[in-house]
Design a protein around this motif. Structure first.
Motif, short mmCIF file in Angstrom:
data_model
loop_
_atom_site.label_atom_id
_atom_site.label_comp_id
_atom_site.label_asym_id
_atom_site.label_seq_id
_atom_site.Cartn_x
_atom_site.Cartn_y
_atom_site.Cartn_z
N GLN A 167 0.83 -1.20 0.00
CA GLN A 167 0.00 0.00 0.00
C GLN A 167 0.87 1.26 0.00
OE1 GLN A 167 -3.13 -0.15 2.84
NE2 GLN A 167 -3.96 1.87 2.32
N ARG A 168 2.06 1.14 0.57
CA ARG A 168 3.01 2.26 0.55
C ARG A 168 4.09 2.04 -0.49
NH1 ARG A 168 6.87 4.35 5.58
NH2 ARG A 168 8.17 5.72 4.33
N ASP A 169 4.49 0.79 -0.69
CA ASP A 169 5.63 0.47 -1.55
C ASP A 169 5.22 -0.37 -2.75
OD1 ASP A 169 8.07 1.49 0.03
OD2 ASP A 169 6.96 0.35 1.54
N GLY A 170 4.07 -0.06 -3.34
CA GLY A 170 3.63 -0.80 -4.51
C GLY A 170 4.55 -0.58 -5.70
N GLY A 171 4.56 -1.55 -6.60
CA GLY A 171 5.45 -1.46 -7.75
C GLY A 171 6.74 -2.22 -7.52
N GLY A 172 7.77 -1.86 -8.29
CA GLY A 172 9.02 -2.62 -8.23
C GLY A 172 10.20 -1.77 -7.82
N LYS A 173 11.25 -2.48 -7.42
CA LYS A 173 12.50 -1.82 -7.04
C LYS A 173 13.66 -2.75 -7.40
CE LYS A 173 15.23 -0.37 -3.03
NZ LYS A 173 15.28 -0.28 -1.56
N SER A 189 12.50 -6.37 -6.06
CA SER A 189 11.27 -6.53 -5.29
C SER A 189 10.09 -6.07 -6.12
CB SER A 189 11.31 -5.68 -4.00
OG SER A 189 12.40 -6.03 -3.19
N TYR A 190 8.94 -6.69 -5.86
CA TYR A 190 7.70 -6.23 -6.48
C TYR A 190 6.55 -6.49 -5.53
CZ TYR A 190 4.06 -5.13 -9.81
OH TYR A 190 2.98 -4.55 -10.43
N GLY A 191 5.68 -5.50 -5.34
CA GLY A 191 4.51 -5.64 -4.49
C GLY A 191 3.32 -4.96 -5.09
N GLU A 192 2.14 -5.46 -4.74
CA GLU A 192 0.92 -4.88 -5.30
C GLU A 192 -0.22 -5.02 -4.29
OE1 GLU A 192 -1.88 -5.11 -9.32
OE2 GLU A 192 -0.22 -6.53 -9.03
N GLN A 193 -1.04 -3.99 -4.21
CA GLN A 193 -2.24 -3.98 -3.38
C GLN A 193 -3.46 -4.00 -4.30
OE1 GLN A 193 -2.63 -3.35 0.31
NE2 GLN A 193 -4.68 -4.07 -0.25
N THR A 622 31.62 0.43 -1.48
CA THR A 622 30.62 -0.07 -2.41
C THR A 622 29.99 1.07 -3.18
OG1 THR A 622 28.91 -0.01 -0.70
CG2 THR A 622 30.03 -2.10 -1.05
N LEU A 623 29.53 0.76 -4.39
CA LEU A 623 28.76 1.68 -5.22
C LEU A 623 27.42 1.02 -5.51
CD1 LEU A 623 28.76 4.38 -6.79
CD2 LEU A 623 29.56 3.08 -8.80
N GLU A 624 26.35 1.73 -5.19
CA GLU A 624 25.00 1.15 -5.27
C GLU A 624 24.12 1.97 -6.20
OE1 GLU A 624 21.05 0.61 -2.40
OE2 GLU A 624 22.97 1.27 -1.56
N LEU A 625 23.35 1.27 -7.01
CA LEU A 625 22.36 1.91 -7.87
C LEU A 625 20.99 1.38 -7.49
CD1 LEU A 625 22.52 2.66 -11.63
CD2 LEU A 625 20.55 1.40 -10.74
N GLU A 626 20.05 2.29 -7.25
CA GLU A 626 18.70 1.92 -6.86
C GLU A 626 17.70 2.55 -7.82
OE1 GLU A 626 15.99 3.60 -3.42
OE2 GLU A 626 17.44 2.18 -2.58
N TYR A 627 16.85 1.68 -8.40
CA TYR A 627 15.86 2.16 -9.38
C TYR A 627 14.48 1.67 -8.99
CZ TYR A 627 13.34 2.75 -13.78
OH TYR A 627 12.41 3.09 -14.72
N ILE A 628 13.52 2.59 -8.91
CA ILE A 628 12.14 2.26 -8.55
C ILE A 628 11.28 2.32 -9.81
CG2 ILE A 628 10.14 2.97 -7.18
CD1 ILE A 628 12.08 4.17 -5.15
N PHE A 629 10.51 1.27 -10.02
CA PHE A 629 9.67 1.22 -11.23
C PHE A 629 8.26 0.74 -10.91
CE2 PHE A 629 11.94 -2.76 -10.75
CZ PHE A 629 10.99 -3.73 -11.01
#
Length: 629
Positions: A167-173, A189-193, A622-629
């Protein structure tokens, strides 16, 4: 549970109380005290239960600012009990570095309120102590004996991981990380409400290339590991099902070598956890869980190994399988000024099989342990600002193979006071702990009949808060009677802890956190006295599209002649847009993180060798890349 789930519960509770205020004034008192205490101790107002114990909280915001990717990143900053690894390179905060099985069995780990356990082999912390936490929303550490509603078995420390809510973190990451020595990790990750249900799936892979440990030979000790883990759940309004799978292949450091010079030291794990919970009504809830673990050990040395099942050989190739079944039924009711919780719980641990070189080698008569638990708790509102809590729990543990049964009695009395700025809580405990099955299995003739350990404790917490700062003091005193780990001294082990926390918010983007800890032990580890100190200082800052984090952990104790250790972690994140972030992070930048002894013995003479100094915290960029979709 997630942020919006907690908000909805609070909103519904307030509506309910308004509608029924004339008939349930004392129920109002109970709820108002709990909500007020939660508000003062958790700005995010998530899933805190003040009756579980003394809380150290890592909110969603704090975890993100720290760029904590594993539970290890968090655990290394906590007071009293902090992150360590044993001689097999497994997370084991209570390890002494000696020749012992897994020692941190009285630390229990929960995911969404359900315990993860390795059953026969030990606490769920054994594999989850450095678990990837991309699926986690926030983490709660509760110190001292927990509320009996939470635990099937007694515990000193309970760690609760709560997953993200679609409900807060719907979609993918998508999260990609690369670092020193070829370290790399990937997580998606992927979540859906939907209208009727919500679900979430997280799949991660970590290939950890870690620092080696010089053991005086041409082949240093290795603790590299490769881990693949799945976290998933599906839930409706009154039901939830979790499925978690972890496969972890590890180079097991010293392993089964007496002098820490193994020729081969490898341990591979495959773990499955499933649980299902259902609310039959507002009063009744049932929950069942299944944990399964397969452990493959490959060990070789020039001299005989210390593992009992090696039978004096210098080569051991063994496979263990064990299963754990857990179930519980709880009832909750508010009657007048009493909030009552009662229930029954059961757990069945079984060593399913043991094979050596592919052949059945399970000859011990001791293969099962059954635990039956009944508990009762009452939270009584003395007034609108005061709450009294009382709990009692009885555990009966039965074992096969002629091993003695145990009966354990746990008692817990608490008091909570809260006002506009001040809050206070105190607990008096009486807890009992039984010897774990793996310890008995490895030396059954000497451990068929071992008295449970009884621990008496009194703890207090005083906090003062204003809009932009909070100050808290915690005091804990504990005494062990008939300790499971016997000392050569005549005295009983006593513990005294004090913890000071100070949080100050300059504004929304700039915050500072200070934590100081001091402990004094008597008659522990065959020592008359042991003193331990630690501190944690962190700064979080934001400027335009950049976020900064700087945190340092300090350790010193009398056992090391007050040598000072500093673990400095720093990170800078560039928020390119709302969906894409790049982070540069350095762990243990000074390469001065706390080290502990790994003890060694010359197997030919029996004399002690100089112990190895091992830090569980690697120096890493470390080098980190974070993408939300």
């Amino acid at each position: 549970m997630g942020y919006f789930f907690g908000q909805k519960i609070i909103q519904k509770s307030l509506v309910f109380l308004c509608l029924f205020s004339s008939g349930v004034i004392y129920a109002q008192n109970v709820d108002s005290i709990l909500q007020e205490y939660n508000k003062k101790n958790d700005l995010s107002q998530k899933t805190i239960d003040e009756n579980k114990g003394h809380l150290v909280l890592f909110t969603r915001e704090k975890l993100e600012r720290m760029h904590a990717k594993t539970l290890k990143d968090v655990f290394k900053t906590t007071p009293v009990i902090y992150y360590h690894e044993n001689r097999q390179a497994l997370p084991d905060p209570l390890t002494s570095g000696a020749f012992e099985p897994y020692r941190s069995n009285f630390i229990r780990l929960y995911v969404d309120g359900v315990e993860i356990t390795q059953g026969w082999m030990g606490s769920g912390l054994m594999l989850y102590g450095d678990v990837n936490i991309d699926f986690v929303d926030h983490i709660e550490f509760y110190y001292a004996v927990p509320s009996f509603e939470a635990a099937v078995e007694p515990a000193y420390l309970t760690v609760f991981l709560y997953s993200k809510d679609p409900q807060r973190d719907g979609g993918g990451k998508l999260d990609l990380t690369g670092g020193s020595r070829g370290y790399n990790s990937q997580s998606i990750s992927y979540g859906e409400q939907t209208e009727d249900l919500s679900y979430m799936v997280n799949l991660s892979h970590t290939n950890a290339k870690r620092e080696t440990i010089d053991n005086g030979t041409s082949t240093p000790l290795s603790r590299d590991f490769e881990r693949t883990q799945l976290f998933s759940y599906i839930k409706k309004e009154d039901q939830i099902f979790h499925l978690q799978v972890m496969k972890k292949n590890t180079d097991s450091l010293a392993g089964m070598s007496w002098d820490a010079t193994p020729l081969v030291s490898q341990m591979d794990y495959l773990n499955v956890h499933m649980d299902y919970g259902i609310d039959f009504s507002e009063h009744w809830r049932a929950q069942v869980a299944y944990d399964w673990l397969k452990t493959d050990m490959a060990q070789a040395d020039e001299l005989p190994l210390l593992w009992r099942d090696a039978l004096g050989s210098n080569i051991f190739n063994g496979e263990y399988k064990n299963s754990t079944y857990s179930a519980e039924l709880t009832y909750k009711e508010t009657i007048g000024n009493n909030r009552i919780t009662a229930g029954i719980k059961g757990r069945y641990k079984e060593l399913d099989s043991f094979t050596r070189d592919g052949q059945d080698a399970l000859i011990t008569p001791f293969t099962t342990e059954k635990i039956a638990t009944a508990f009762f708790q009452d939270q009584y509102a003395l007034s609108e600002q005061q709450l009294l809590t009382l709990g009692i729990s009885y555990n009966h543990i039965s074992r096969n193979g002629g091993v003695e049964d145990d009966s354990l009695l746990q008692l817990r009395l608490g008091y909570i006071y809260t006002s506009e700025h001040w809050s206070y809580k105190a607990y008096l405990y009486r807890a009992q702990f039984a010897l774990e099955p793996l310890v008995r299995y490895l030396d059954l003739p000497n451990y068929e009949d071992v008295d449970p350990q009884t621990t008496i404790a009194i703890t207090q917490e005083l906090a003062y808060s204003e809009e932009n700062y909070r100050l808290r003091l915690m005091l804990l005193f504990m005494q062990d009677e008939d300790g499971l780990v016997q000392n050569n001294g005549a005295g009983e082990t006593k513990y005294f802890f004090t913890i000071v926390n100070y949080d100050y918010d300059f504004d929304m983007d700039n915050k500072v956190n200070l934590q100081l800890y001091y402990a004094h032990y008597q008659d522990i580890f065959d020592l008359d006295k042991l003193e331990d100190m630690s501190g944690y200082l962190s700064f979080t800052n934001s400027y335009e599209n950049f976020d900064f984090y700087n945190g340092v952990v300090y350790h010193s104790n009398s056992l090391d002649n007050w040598k000072s250790y500093f673990d400095l972690t720093s990170s800078v994140s560039w928020n390119i847009d709302q969906d894409l972030t790049v982070t540069l992070k350095g762990d243990n930048l000074l390469n001065k993180a706390k080290k502990t002894n790994l003890f060694r013995v010359d197997p030919t003479t029996g004399s002690m060798l100089e112990p190895l100094q091992v830090s569980p915290i690697d120096q890493r960029i470390t080098l980190e890349l974070e993408y939300i979709f």
